[in-house]
Design a protein around this motif. Structure first.
Motif, short mmCIF file in Angstrom:
data_model
loop_
_atom_site.label_atom_id
_atom_site.label_comp_id
_atom_site.label_asym_id
_atom_site.label_seq_id
_atom_site.Cartn_x
_atom_site.Cartn_y
_atom_site.Cartn_z
N MET A 136 3.34 -5.20 1.16
CA MET A 136 1.92 -5.50 1.27
C MET A 136 1.05 -4.26 1.09
N GLN A 137 1.65 -3.07 1.13
CA GLN A 137 0.90 -1.83 0.93
C GLN A 137 1.12 -1.24 -0.47
N GLU A 138 1.88 -1.95 -1.32
CA GLU A 138 2.09 -1.47 -2.69
C GLU A 138 0.74 -1.32 -3.40
N VAL A 169 -1.75 -4.35 -2.01
CA VAL A 169 -1.44 -5.75 -2.33
C VAL A 169 -2.18 -6.69 -1.39
N ARG A 170 -2.19 -6.39 -0.10
CA ARG A 170 -2.84 -7.27 0.87
C ARG A 170 -4.30 -7.52 0.52
N ARG A 171 -5.04 -6.44 0.22
CA ARG A 171 -6.46 -6.57 -0.12
C ARG A 171 -6.64 -7.30 -1.45
N ALA A 172 -5.77 -6.97 -2.41
CA ALA A 172 -5.87 -7.60 -3.74
C ALA A 172 -5.69 -9.12 -3.63
N MET A 173 -4.75 -9.55 -2.79
CA MET A 173 -4.51 -10.98 -2.66
C MET A 173 -5.66 -11.68 -1.95
#
Length: 215
Positions: free
Chosen positions: A47-49, A66-70
């Motif tokens: 989730m931090q990728e 990834v978390r923010r992007a999703m």
């Protein structure tokens, strides 16, 4: 990234991992605890990728997790342009993890420096302790005042660096020279130019980014 990794969301909105269809071991015994801890670490890492963020015009403007992007995708603010092989599962849907997203509405990006924050300091310093030059997860890093606040050091771009807890404790309330430490690089403000340099550095590791970074 190898085999697909899957995660489900429980009733409280927390992610719980499922790997290759395996059932997670319970809490019985040390082996189950070790497996749970390993999977939790993998989940947090996924989730931090880094994800490349493009403006509506396909201009690269940022790097996010990834978390923010999703979140942006689920809100309908952005769409995925490139995907990883990994997936996350909600109660009803499977979502592939994005590598590159594009904003659906054009955003004006000022040329001024970014806001001074812990997140941006760590991004500028690439999650690397500026004294021992080792890379750490964000949770294992703190911020260090190069000139201690007790000596009049201010909280500025030029006086704050990413630092691991071990080096932070070793330095204490001293300057790097007094503590026998050396800075990896001189700290500077985080400008749009700095951000694009970072994009290109990360892009060397992820070939999906390259066509957007003008290689």
């Amino acid at each position: 990234m190898g085999a697909n990794r899957h995660m489900s969301v429980d009733s409280r909105g927390r992610y719980t991992p499922e790997v290759a269809g395996e059932v997670l071991p319970g809490s019985e015994g040390p082996a189950g605890s070790r497996s749970h801890n390993l999977l939790s670490t993998r989940r947090a890492s996924l989730m931090q990728e880094p994800v490349l963020v493009l403006n509506a015009t396909y201009e690269p403007i940022n790097v996010t997790a990834v978390r923010r992007a999703m979140v942006l995708m689920l809100k309908g603010v952005a769409q995925a342009e490139e995907m990883h092989n990994a997936e996350v599962h909600s109660a009803a849907h499977a979502h592939k993890v994005p590598s590159v997203i594009r904003l659906l509405a054009y955003r004006h990006i000022p040329q001024q420096s970014r806001a001074l924050s812990r997140k941006n300091i760590l991004l500028r310093d690439r999650n690397t302790c500026q004294f021992c030059v080792r890379v750490f997860p964000s949770s294992e890093l703190t911020l260090d005042h190069v000139v201690p606040r007790s000596r009049g050091g201010r909280s500025t771009w030029e006086n704050l660096v990413a630092c691991c807890y071990r080096c932070n404790n070793s330095k204490g309330d001293r300057t790097p020279e007094e503590a026998g430490l050396k800075l990896a690089r001189r700290p500077r403000p985080f400008t749009l130019h700095t951000s694009r340099q970072l994009m290109r550095l990360i892009g060397h590791r992820d070939e999906r980014w390259r066509k957007y970074l003008f290689y």
